[in-house]
Design a protein around this motif. Structure first.
Motif, mmCIF file in Angstrom:
data_model
loop_
_atom_site.group_PDB
_atom_site.id
_atom_site.type_symbol
_atom_site.label_atom_id
_atom_site.label_comp_id
_atom_site.label_asym_id
_atom_site.label_seq_id
_atom_site.Cartn_x
_atom_site.Cartn_y
_atom_site.Cartn_z
ATOM 1 N N HIS A 30 -75.917 51.099 -98.215
ATOM 2 C CA HIS A 30 -75.141 49.869 -98.420
ATOM 3 C C HIS A 30 -76.052 48.746 -98.916
ATOM 4 C CE1 HIS A 30 -72.916 46.211 -97.222
ATOM 5 N NE2 HIS A 30 -73.949 45.907 -96.476
ATOM 6 N N LEU A 31 -77.260 48.661 -98.356
ATOM 7 C CA LEU A 31 -78.198 47.603 -98.725
ATOM 8 C C LEU A 31 -78.629 47.739 -100.188
ATOM 9 C CD1 LEU A 31 -79.497 45.307 -97.016
ATOM 10 C CD2 LEU A 31 -81.527 46.740 -96.871
ATOM 11 N N VAL A 32 -78.902 48.943 -100.611
ATOM 12 C CA VAL A 32 -79.304 49.174 -102.006
ATOM 13 C C VAL A 32 -78.172 48.774 -102.946
ATOM 14 C CG1 VAL A 32 -79.930 50.938 -103.697
ATOM 15 C CG2 VAL A 32 -80.954 50.989 -101.413
ATOM 16 N N GLU A 33 -76.952 49.169 -102.615
ATOM 17 C CA GLU A 33 -75.813 48.833 -103.469
ATOM 18 C C GLU A 33 -75.565 47.326 -103.480
ATOM 19 O OE1 GLU A 33 -72.586 48.695 -105.918
ATOM 20 O OE2 GLU A 33 -74.158 50.212 -105.691
ATOM 21 N N GLN A 65 -88.093 56.235 -99.001
ATOM 22 C CA GLN A 65 -87.058 56.431 -100.018
ATOM 23 C C GLN A 65 -86.286 55.137 -100.276
ATOM 24 O OE1 GLN A 65 -84.845 59.623 -98.207
ATOM 25 N NE2 GLN A 65 -86.150 61.222 -99.076
ATOM 26 N N THR A 66 -86.006 54.393 -99.207
ATOM 27 C CA THR A 66 -85.219 53.165 -99.340
ATOM 28 C C THR A 66 -85.985 52.099 -100.119
ATOM 29 O OG1 THR A 66 -84.049 53.609 -97.266
ATOM 30 C CG2 THR A 66 -84.059 51.335 -98.069
ATOM 31 N N VAL A 67 -87.252 51.919 -99.790
ATOM 32 C CA VAL A 67 -88.047 50.910 -100.485
ATOM 33 C C VAL A 67 -88.165 51.242 -101.969
ATOM 34 C CG1 VAL A 67 -90.363 49.924 -100.678
ATOM 35 C CG2 VAL A 67 -89.312 50.193 -98.429
ATOM 36 N N GLU A 68 -88.335 52.505 -102.263
ATOM 37 C CA GLU A 68 -88.416 52.910 -103.675
ATOM 38 C C GLU A 68 -87.116 52.595 -104.408
ATOM 39 O OE1 GLU A 68 -89.480 56.837 -106.422
ATOM 40 O OE2 GLU A 68 -89.484 56.981 -104.231
ATOM 41 N N ARG A 69 -85.984 52.870 -103.773
ATOM 42 C CA ARG A 69 -84.686 52.602 -104.403
ATOM 43 C C ARG A 69 -84.451 51.103 -104.557
ATOM 44 N NH1 ARG A 69 -80.655 55.284 -100.559
ATOM 45 N NH2 ARG A 69 -79.099 54.651 -102.101
ATOM 46 N N LEU A 70 -84.796 50.333 -103.530
ATOM 47 C CA LEU A 70 -84.621 48.880 -103.619
ATOM 48 C C LEU A 70 -85.467 48.283 -104.735
ATOM 49 C CD1 LEU A 70 -84.662 47.869 -99.825
ATOM 50 C CD2 LEU A 70 -82.728 47.619 -101.388
ATOM 51 N N GLU A 72 -86.140 49.336 -107.519
ATOM 52 C CA GLU A 72 -85.576 49.532 -108.854
ATOM 53 C C GLU A 72 -84.696 48.358 -109.269
ATOM 54 O OE1 GLU A 72 -83.480 53.188 -108.594
ATOM 55 O OE2 GLU A 72 -85.295 54.433 -108.390
ATOM 56 N N HIS A 73 -84.304 47.542 -108.274
ATOM 57 C CA HIS A 73 -83.404 46.419 -108.555
ATOM 58 C C HIS A 73 -84.001 45.054 -108.219
ATOM 59 C CE1 HIS A 73 -80.276 49.484 -108.949
ATOM 60 N NE2 HIS A 73 -80.603 49.936 -107.753
ATOM 61 N N ALA A 74 -85.002 45.009 -107.332
ATOM 62 C CA ALA A 74 -85.507 43.718 -106.859
ATOM 63 C C ALA A 74 -86.926 43.867 -106.332
ATOM 64 C CB ALA A 74 -84.597 43.187 -105.743
ATOM 65 N N GLN A 75 -87.590 42.726 -106.190
ATOM 66 C CA GLN A 75 -88.859 42.704 -105.465
ATOM 67 C C GLN A 75 -88.567 42.968 -103.984
ATOM 68 O OE1 GLN A 75 -92.172 41.262 -106.803
ATOM 69 N NE2 GLN A 75 -91.218 42.034 -108.662
ATOM 70 N N VAL A 76 -89.498 43.585 -103.287
ATOM 71 C CA VAL A 76 -89.304 43.900 -101.867
ATOM 72 C C VAL A 76 -90.508 43.362 -101.085
ATOM 73 C CG1 VAL A 76 -88.939 45.702 -100.142
ATOM 74 C CG2 VAL A 76 -88.027 45.995 -102.464
ATOM 75 N N VAL A 77 -90.232 42.570 -100.032
ATOM 76 C CA VAL A 77 -91.295 42.022 -99.192
ATOM 77 C C VAL A 77 -91.002 42.434 -97.746
ATOM 78 C CG1 VAL A 77 -92.629 40.002 -98.538
ATOM 79 C CG2 VAL A 77 -91.420 40.030 -100.738
ATOM 80 N N ILE A 78 -91.972 43.078 -97.101
ATOM 81 C CA ILE A 78 -91.780 43.602 -95.746
ATOM 82 C C ILE A 78 -92.900 43.100 -94.847
ATOM 83 C CG2 ILE A 78 -91.658 45.704 -94.326
ATOM 84 C CD1 ILE A 78 -90.678 47.199 -96.784
ATOM 85 N N THR A 79 -92.535 42.707 -93.626
ATOM 86 C CA THR A 79 -93.531 42.348 -92.617
ATOM 87 C C THR A 79 -93.245 43.140 -91.342
ATOM 88 O OG1 THR A 79 -92.162 40.509 -91.836
ATOM 89 C CG2 THR A 79 -93.854 40.007 -93.468
ATOM 90 N N PRO A 80 -94.274 43.396 -90.529
ATOM 91 C CA PRO A 80 -94.057 44.082 -89.258
ATOM 92 C C PRO A 80 -93.552 43.135 -88.178
ATOM 93 C CG PRO A 80 -96.385 43.655 -89.547
ATOM 94 C CD PRO A 80 -95.708 43.193 -90.812
#
Length: 401
Positions: A30-33, A65-70, A72-80
């Motif tokens: 859902h998040l990717v879409e 897998q999710t980060v790779e898919r995301l 493809e559409h946007a920058q991704v920033v992740i923190t712990p």
């Protein structure tokens, strides 16, 4: 620029023994879409990506897998967050493909991820703060001070935000025009409403950070609290908790789970510099409703339980005496029941009697007193007979040993 804010995925978590990975995967689909359909330029994930420091293989694979898919559409920033291992989550951060940023080091709190505006506006600076454990960060963030910072969340978050504001001022001066800013933080901000699902982060009896610590930035993307909620920040700053995508305890059964999409205006469009539009809440897919039904067994098996047969449900039976085969009867009608409890309704308080137990005490009297203390009723003559027989057999076995 449109930014999607999410947090507290807790990949690898279970709910009263139910494996949630399938439902977590559905949320991430859902998040990717949503990222694709809403024209999101960046996805920010504010901590507790995993549920524990050493996550199961399935959780690691799902995140990858999710980060790779995301991406493809946007920058991704992740923190712990406080559940994640910063070292494990941040492993390989320097060699990730372009567009994926994992900020796990305390030393990087004043160094933003610079997001290029696809519409040609000024960049958005994302200051991604990992969870700041006071016992670690009070030394790492003390700068030139001779002593470590105070042992509190307020002290270390305040030091981190001083670095953020100093860097933001330099970049604003260099650009000669206002720039837009986002802070990602995993913390308990004063005014937030907690649930039973968050791990306690109390240090020295205090677990919260004043909202005023975050003054000076445009949007604060918070993680840690599982209920989606807005927090009151100083004027000019907007921020909220995205909440967890799934309910992870019965204390969350009334939450409306959602994902936040927020738009940061171009300062040149006439609005206040870095103006933040009203955050949009997009409902997260709910795999199964979480609910609780309380009452006598007959009511639960009848009309009171009818609407909850397909729920993940906590069933509390209030009959005075525990019904025979209670769990069997409940499980037959509630195949997804997670908790089944017998909790008799409160009775009139009895006068408390203190009984001193000695070697000379009659064990049946001691057991009778215990039964009355626990159940609120004196045991029946048949129950006393069972207790007496059990003690006599135990004593006979001891004598023959």
């Amino acid at each position: 620029m449109r930014i999607l804010h999410t947090s507290d995925w807790h990949l690898g978590r279970t709910l009263h023994g139910v494996d949630l990975v399938e439902h977590q995967a559905a949320y991430l689909d859902h998040l990717v879409e949503l990222t694709r359909s809403e024209g999101v330029a960046a996805v920010v994930v504010s901590g507790d990506v995993y549920d524990r420091a050493i996550p199961p293989v399935e959780a690691v694979t799902l995140l990858s897998q999710t980060v790779e898919r995301l991406s493809e559409h946007a920058q991704v920033v992740i923190t712990p967050g406080n559940h994640d291992s910063a070292v494990r989550l941040g492993f390989g951060a320097d060699v990730l493909r372009s567009g994926i940023h994992v900020r796990a080091r305390v030393a990087d709190v004043g160094r933003p991820v610079e997001l290029v505006d696809p519409h040609g506006g000024p960049p958005v600076l994302v200051y991604a703060l990992p969870y700041l454990d006071p016992d670690v960060a009070r030394t790492a963030l003390r700068d030139d001070a001779p002593e470590p910072l105070g042992r509190s969340h307020e002290a270390v978050m305040g030091a981190a935000m001083r670095r953020v504001r100093a860097d933001l001022a330099l970049r604003t001066s260099a650009a000669g025009r206002p720039v837009r800013s986002v802070v990602m933080a995993h913390a308990f901000v004063v005014g937030g409403e907690a649930s039973e699902s968050e791990r306690d982060i109390r240090v020295g009896g205090v677990d919260s950070v004043p909202a005023g610590v975050f003054a000076g930035v445009d949007y604060v993307a918070l993680g840690h609290l599982h209920g989606p909620q807005r927090v009151a920040f100083p004027a000019g700053t907007v921020g909220r908790y995205s909440g967890s995508p799934l309910a992870y305890s019965f204390s969350e059964m009334r939450h409306t789970k959602s994902t936040v999409v927020v738009e940061l205006a171009d300062p040149a469009d006439g609005r206040a510099p870095g103006g933040v539009g009203e955050p949009e809440l997009h409902l997260a897919p709910v795999p199964r409703r979480l609910s609780e039904v309380v009452g006598p067994l007959a009511d639960l098996l009848g009309a009171a339980g009818e609407a909850h047969r397909d729920d993940w449900v906590r069933l509390v039976v209030t009959d005075r005496a525990r019904p025979r085969e209670m769990n069997v009867q409940l499980k037959e009608l509630f195949p997804h029941a997670l908790v089944m409890q017998h909790r008799p309704e409160a009775r009139e308080p009895r006068q408390s009697v203190s009984l001193t137990v000695t070697a000379a005490s009659d064990p049946v009297d001691v057991a009778t007193g215990f039964v009355e203390h626990v159940t609120g009723d004196e045991p029946s003559s048949a129950e006393i007979s069972v207790l007496r027989t059990a003690f006599e057999r135990a004593a006979a076995a001891e004598r023959s040993a």
